[in-house]
Write an enzyme that holds these catalytic residues in place. Structure first.
Site, mmCIF file in Angstrom:
data_model
loop_
_atom_site.group_PDB
_atom_site.id
_atom_site.type_symbol
_atom_site.label_atom_id
_atom_site.label_comp_id
_atom_site.label_asym_id
_atom_site.label_seq_id
_atom_site.Cartn_x
_atom_site.Cartn_y
_atom_site.Cartn_z
ATOM 1 C CB ILE B 97 -0.989 0.000 1.197
ATOM 2 C CG1 ILE B 97 -1.947 1.191 1.104
ATOM 3 C CG2 ILE B 97 -0.275 -0.009 2.545
ATOM 4 C CD1 ILE B 97 -2.775 1.266 -0.167
ATOM 5 C CG ASP B 179 -8.199 -5.318 4.513
ATOM 6 O OD1 ASP B 179 -8.127 -4.956 3.325
ATOM 7 O OD2 ASP B 179 -7.833 -6.448 4.900
ATOM 8 N N GLY B 321 -5.371 -6.752 -0.512
ATOM 9 C CA GLY B 321 -5.981 -5.882 0.495
ATOM 10 C C GLY B 321 -5.067 -4.717 0.796
ATOM 11 C CD GLU B 322 -0.622 -4.465 2.252
ATOM 12 O OE1 GLU B 322 -0.144 -3.541 1.574
ATOM 13 O OE2 GLU B 322 0.042 -5.445 2.646
ATOM 14 N N GLY B 323 -5.740 -1.862 0.930
ATOM 15 C CA GLY B 323 -6.198 -0.682 0.199
ATOM 16 C C GLY B 323 -5.522 -0.544 -1.155
#
Lengths: 354, 354
Positions: B97, B179, B321-323
């Site tokens: 991210i 997330d 994920g992580e954005g």
């Protein structure tokens, strides 16, 4: 450089670099290959540039422009003078390709490969970005005979190669191909039909937005062009000469230049990919060095990409050309390289691997 | 602010601005709607921001982190301590991210919504980017009872709302949700199953990469969680409390904040969209203000997006994920706005319209 010499100088990508790059990806602090195609992009760039420190920092787009005799068949929704008018808009920085290139930080260069009007770079706003290499003032009508001579076709390809080569020598690390030319989805569809071997109906779409009658005229033009000219699908130069366009030849030259100089080339939509098909017919190894920026809304594009075994990076229903899809994808590619170059390994981060 | 007050403050997007924006798009010097989804993106942004000069110049990502009691069921390929370790990696700027956010020019903020370890921002490299709003040290095991109390669920949502609100007040024009939480695809799958009404099998995927046995344990955990808890699909807070997670609640709060403050929120993949489903159950109008950054490789994600009637901007086989998917899409959205704001009209360019 002669075309023959160019073709001899192109080698397949060295897969050892791709394997090395895959090993680095496997160490990054994330689940295995969790960024999907971003990893494939960065690893291919390592292979092309023969490095584990790939860079696409300096970016350029070459917008190749040409006019088309086949426009007389009523195959476009726009009048032919729009080609020259749009070139002026590119030079002013006011078109789609300019906006998207600013977004990704790419230079835009415009090439008169063979438009009808005579533009004087010194007399036009932004003219320092216009490169005049006019082969002729538009092609002949491919529906009635060859669009250009074989010699002109070779000149178009070699010109594209030389212009791209100059950019690479100046330090450009990734090149996008763009196009402008009212009527140019018609030769592109003809090239796709012949080289891939699809039906004409599969390859002819609405371009800038022709109505049903215009679509029918396009189909007729492509059918007549193929019947009259009988292009040899295995001879890229023959296909380009008989049913192509000057800007399409220039794009083919850009694609060859990327492969020759170990630099990635991002092709755009339908017209750029027609150029890529010509380059591929001349030298199949070019596919290793190409990226498909996006999948165009133009109906035949997906079949072209499938033939070249290229997966498009973006799929946003775009169909503008100019290089817009390729330029937009450069931002994704640069993001992929940031992941490759900047993400810590599990070890560096002190994170427990599974 | 109380949740009830937040929900009352959310209005649907005013479609008059979208209509005005469509009129401007029609004047741009290109064939009608030739940039496809880029036009839809820019026009929605005009509607959300109530302007014909939309901007997403200042960007931020809020990475919501939480731990999950259900991790004890053996539902993840990674051990639970990875949640805290990855937070430190985010703060050091060394994760996926961070790399992608640098590419698009987005700030990254990390929120401890309820992880197990106690992290002191003053004692950690990059700790000024860590916001500690710990609701508890991980949720309870949803396979055996409620993951949290209803009050904690509300607290999670309101916390997310407040943090996003602070960013918007500081001038952030577009927010991405991210997330981190080992085990969090399990509550996300449970939320998707309940709210959308799919089968469990359709919604449970391999997350960070569980093997067949792990997948089978995940399916059991989701089935048990739904059977034991009997969440009410029409009550977003009940779903979140019984089978959710703290970071998922925080994400739901971010989504509500975008809608409340007329700011676009870009959701990421499977976990972010589970948060969006909770927000949507609380207030269906939020869909107007959301963008789906990408379609995740996680199997249930496409059904989630379909339920929310969101078309993903990117589809690159990502599942980190992580954005990351949302952040990457911000570059495309900014490109769409450049086209909207910077491309000349036919009249300005002096180009002949068809």
């Amino acid at each position: 450089m002669e075309l023959e010499e160019i073709l001899k100088g192109i080698k397949p990508v060295d897969y050892k670099w791709i394997e090395k790059a895959r090993k680095r990806t496997a160490q990054l602090v994330m689940p295995p290959r969790a960024l999907g195609k971003l990893h494939e992009i960065s690893e291919r760039l390592c292979g092309i540039q023969k490095t584990l420190k790939p860079s696409v920092n300096r970016k350029a787009v070459l917008v190749m422009a040409g006019d088309h005799g086949v426009a007389n068949e009523g195959v476009s929704a726009f009048p032919q003078e729009v080609t020259g008018e749009m070139i002026k808009t590119f030079l002013r920085g006011g078109a789609g390709i300019n906006a998207i290139s600013r977004q990704v930080g790419a230079e835009v260069w415009v090439v008169d490969m063979g438009i009808i009007p005579v533009l004087n770079p010194n007399a036009i706003q932004g003219g320092d970005r216009l490169l005049v290499h006019k082969i002729a003032g538009g092609t002949a009508n491919l529906a009635q005979g060859a669009a250009m001579t074989r010699k002109e076709a070779e000149q178009a390809v070699v010109t594209g190669f030389q212009l791209a080569t100059e950019l690479f020598h100046k330090g450009v690390e990734i090149l996008g191909t763009g196009d402008m030319g009212i009527g140019n989805t018609t030769p592109s569809a003809a090239i796709g039909t012949v080289i891939i071997g699809t039906t004409i109906d599969e390859m002819v779409g609405r371009g800038t937005g022709v109505d049903d009658q215009g679509l029918s005229r396009k189909i007729d033009a492509v059918r007549n062009g193929i019947q009259i000219n009988q292009p040899d699908r295995k001879d890229g130069l023959d296909v380009l000469a008989k049913i192509g366009g000057f800007e399409i030849g220039g794009i083919a030259g850009c694609v060859l230049a990327g492969a020759f100089h170990n630099r990635p080339v991002v092709i755009d939509g339908f017209i750029s990919t027609a150029g890529a098909l010509v380059a591929h017919a001349l030298c199949p190894q070019v596919a290793d060095y190409m990226f498909a920026g996006h999948c165009s809304e133009e109906s035949g594009h997906r079949a072209m990409l499938k033939y070249l075994e290229l997966e498009p990076i973006l799929d946003l229903g775009m169909r503008l050309g100019e290089g817009t899809g390729g330029a937009l994808a450069m931002g994704i590619m640069e993001g992929a390289l940031r992941v490759f170059n900047e993400v810590l390994t599990f070890e560096e981060a002190g994170v427990t691997d599974k």
